[in-house]
Design an enzyme around this catalytic site. Structure first.
Site, PDB file in Angstrom:
ATOM      1  N   ARG A  97      19.772 -13.089 -14.001  1.00  0.00           N
ATOM      2  CA  ARG A  97      18.351 -12.798 -13.791  1.00  0.00           C
ATOM      3  C   ARG A  97      17.567 -14.078 -13.519  1.00  0.00           C
ATOM      4  O   ARG A  97      17.441 -14.933 -14.388  1.00  0.00           O
ATOM      5  CB  ARG A  97      17.763 -12.084 -15.007  1.00  0.00           C
ATOM      6  CG  ARG A  97      16.340 -11.637 -14.772  1.00  0.00           C
ATOM      7  CD  ARG A  97      15.745 -10.905 -15.950  1.00  0.00           C
ATOM      8  NE  ARG A  97      14.370 -10.534 -15.651  1.00  0.00           N
ATOM      9  CZ  ARG A  97      13.341 -11.349 -15.780  1.00  0.00           C
ATOM     10  NH1 ARG A  97      13.515 -12.576 -16.233  1.00  0.00           N
ATOM     11  NH2 ARG A  97      12.119 -10.936 -15.473  1.00  0.00           N
ATOM     12  N   LYS A 146       6.343  -1.256   2.747  1.00  0.00           N
ATOM     13  CA  LYS A 146       6.807  -0.084   1.999  1.00  0.00           C
ATOM     14  C   LYS A 146       7.769  -0.560   0.913  1.00  0.00           C
ATOM     15  O   LYS A 146       8.993  -0.467   1.035  1.00  0.00           O
ATOM     16  CB  LYS A 146       7.447   0.940   2.952  1.00  0.00           C
ATOM     17  CG  LYS A 146       7.356   2.362   2.427  1.00  0.00           C
ATOM     18  CD  LYS A 146       7.479   3.357   3.546  1.00  0.00           C
ATOM     19  CE  LYS A 146       7.705   4.784   3.073  1.00  0.00           C
ATOM     20  NZ  LYS A 146       6.814   5.282   2.037  1.00  0.00           N
ATOM     21  N   GLU A 178      -5.941   5.596   0.324  1.00  0.00           N
ATOM     22  CA  GLU A 178      -4.981   6.642   0.703  1.00  0.00           C
ATOM     23  C   GLU A 178      -4.590   7.394  -0.559  1.00  0.00           C
ATOM     24  O   GLU A 178      -5.218   7.233  -1.609  1.00  0.00           O
ATOM     25  CB  GLU A 178      -3.766   6.034   1.410  1.00  0.00           C
ATOM     26  CG  GLU A 178      -3.047   4.971   0.596  1.00  0.00           C
ATOM     27  CD  GLU A 178      -1.923   4.272   1.346  1.00  0.00           C
ATOM     28  OE1 GLU A 178      -1.407   4.821   2.336  1.00  0.00           O
ATOM     29  OE2 GLU A 178      -1.537   3.171   0.909  1.00  0.00           O
TER      30      GLU A 178
HETATM   31  N1  PDD Z   1       5.503   8.135   1.605  1.00  0.00           N
HETATM   32  N2  PDD Z   1       0.917   6.128   2.194  1.00  0.00           N
HETATM   33  C1  PDD Z   1       1.848   5.886   1.259  1.00  0.00           C
HETATM   34  C2  PDD Z   1       1.506   5.026   0.095  1.00  0.00           C
HETATM   35  C3  PDD Z   1       3.138   6.450   1.394  1.00  0.00           C
HETATM   36  O1  PDD Z   1       4.080   6.204   0.468  1.00  0.00           O
HETATM   37  C4  PDD Z   1       3.405   7.297   2.510  1.00  0.00           C
HETATM   38  C5  PDD Z   1       4.762   7.917   2.732  1.00  0.00           C
HETATM   39  C6  PDD Z   1       2.381   7.516   3.441  1.00  0.00           C
HETATM   40  C7  PDD Z   1       2.597   8.367   4.665  1.00  0.00           C
HETATM   41  O2  PDD Z   1       3.402   7.719   5.600  1.00  0.00           O
HETATM   42  P1  PDD Z   1       4.339   8.522   6.613  1.00  0.00           P
HETATM   43  O3  PDD Z   1       3.444   9.388   7.405  1.00  0.00           O
HETATM   44  O4  PDD Z   1       4.952   7.449   7.420  1.00  0.00           O
HETATM   45  O5  PDD Z   1       5.331   9.305   5.805  1.00  0.00           O
HETATM   46  C8  PDD Z   1       1.163   6.902   3.258  1.00  0.00           C
HETATM   47  C9  PDD Z   1       6.845   8.643   1.668  1.00  0.00           C
HETATM   48  C10 PDD Z   1       6.943  10.001   2.277  1.00  0.00           C
HETATM   49  C11 PDD Z   1       7.452   8.547   0.273  1.00  0.00           C
HETATM   50  O6  PDD Z   1       7.195   7.533  -0.380  1.00  0.00           O
HETATM   51  O7  PDD Z   1       8.193   9.439  -0.135  1.00  0.00           O
END
Ligand code: PDD
Length: 284
Positions: A97, A146, A178
């Site tokens: 770690r 992401k 969002e």
């Molecule tokens: N999530 N905003 C966030 C914070 C997200 O995690 C997601 C998608 C979206 C929508 O993005 P998209 O249209 O590209 O799926 C917006 C995915 C589905 C998940 O974490 O499971």
């Protein structure tokens, strides 16, 4: 049988193990994608791969893989059909770690898939509006990446569940960003509004598609700051994501939005999205 992909191999999910010293496990030092497959075909696959590559570049993980080939094969090995593919890339197993890392670490690539409902196959009349709460956006300032560091998202979604709501809409510096795993839209006098693309939101693949469809079909939209009062006094509120499509939010903080029913602008967008998806998948 549930087949997953891990470190270069397809295997039964029970056989898949990762080291506790994998940085994804220790630190959430990893990024991910969720890609919908309908009838065995990746929907907006290239867009998802481009976003994955953006996330990888942003956190300086170098992974050179045939992402499309990997996901296509995973879906096929699981019987095809309607699936949501989860793909995660961690910085790798560092053996002990340590916050700092060696740039030569080999990334760990993991992918699995699960059946998903085809949102385009459900008639608009059967779609049920969801409820949401508004709460503080506790996340970092790189929400365009992401990252699997989803603790804030998990905590606020649970907060929503504690209030018997389905989703949490997030407020940062007085403006909505969002949802916990979805983008946000509001409608006022026929115009669609959505928060501006910035590092405070994920550049949703469905969000881009919705804006493209609005453009192509003469529906007005604007990317603007949306505050709490504009949300609560909107005619319609929707959320979007790859697995859910566009979903109407009919109650926020226990109050009805507009008439409290699904709105006509949502219904139009739902049909456009469903038709687009159907055409792409079937060539009809
Ligand atoms: N999530 N905003 C966030 C914070 C997200 O995690 C997601 C998608 C979206 C929508 O993005 P998209 O249209 O590209 O799926 C917006 C995915 C589905 C998940 O974490 O499971």
């Amino acid at each position: 049988m549930n087949i997953v992909y891990l470190k270069g191999q397809f295997m039964a999910s029970e056989k898949a193990t990762v080291s506790p010293f994998d940085r994804g496990f220790l630190f959430g030092d990893s990024v991910y994608e969720v890609v919908p497959y309908f009838r065995g075909i990746g929907f907006r696959l290239q867009e998802h791969i481009a976003r994955l590559e953006h996330s990888l570049r942003a956190v300086r993980i170098q992974a050179d893989t045939d992402w499309a080939g990997l996901m296509d094969e995973l879906v096929q090995r699981n019987g095809g059909g309607n699936m949501s593919v989860y793909l995660q890339v961690t910085r790798g197993d560092c053996g002990s770690r340590s916050h700092s890392y060696d740039a030569s670490l080999r990334p760990t690539v993991f992918a699995c898939c699960a059946p998903v409902r085809n949102f385009a196959a459900v008639p608009a009349e059967d779609v049920v509006g969801i409820s949401a709460i508004v709460t503080a956006d506790l996340r970092w300032h790189r929400c365009d990446i992401k990252s699997t560091g989803l603790l804030p998202n998990i905590l606020v979604l649970q907060q929503a569940r504690d209030h018997r709501a389905d989703e949490a809409l997030l407020l940062r510096d007085g403006v909505l960003t969002e949802g916990t795993s979805c983008n946000l839209f509001v409608v006022r006098q026929g115009v669609i509004y959505t928060p501006k693309r910035s590092s405070d939101i994920l550049g949703g693949i469905t969000r881009e598609l919705v804006l493209g469809l609005a453009d192509a079909n003469g529906m007005q939209y604007q990317e603007v700051d949306i505050d709490y009062d504009s949300l609560m006094s909107a005619d319609e509120v929707w959320i979007s994501s790859s697995t859910r499509g566009v979903v109407p939010v009919t109650r926020v903080d226990h109050s009805p939005i507009g008439s409290g029913n699904k709105g006509p602008v949502w219904a139009r967008m739902f049909e456009l999205l469903a038709r687009y998806q159907q055409q792409l998948m079937t060539g009809e």
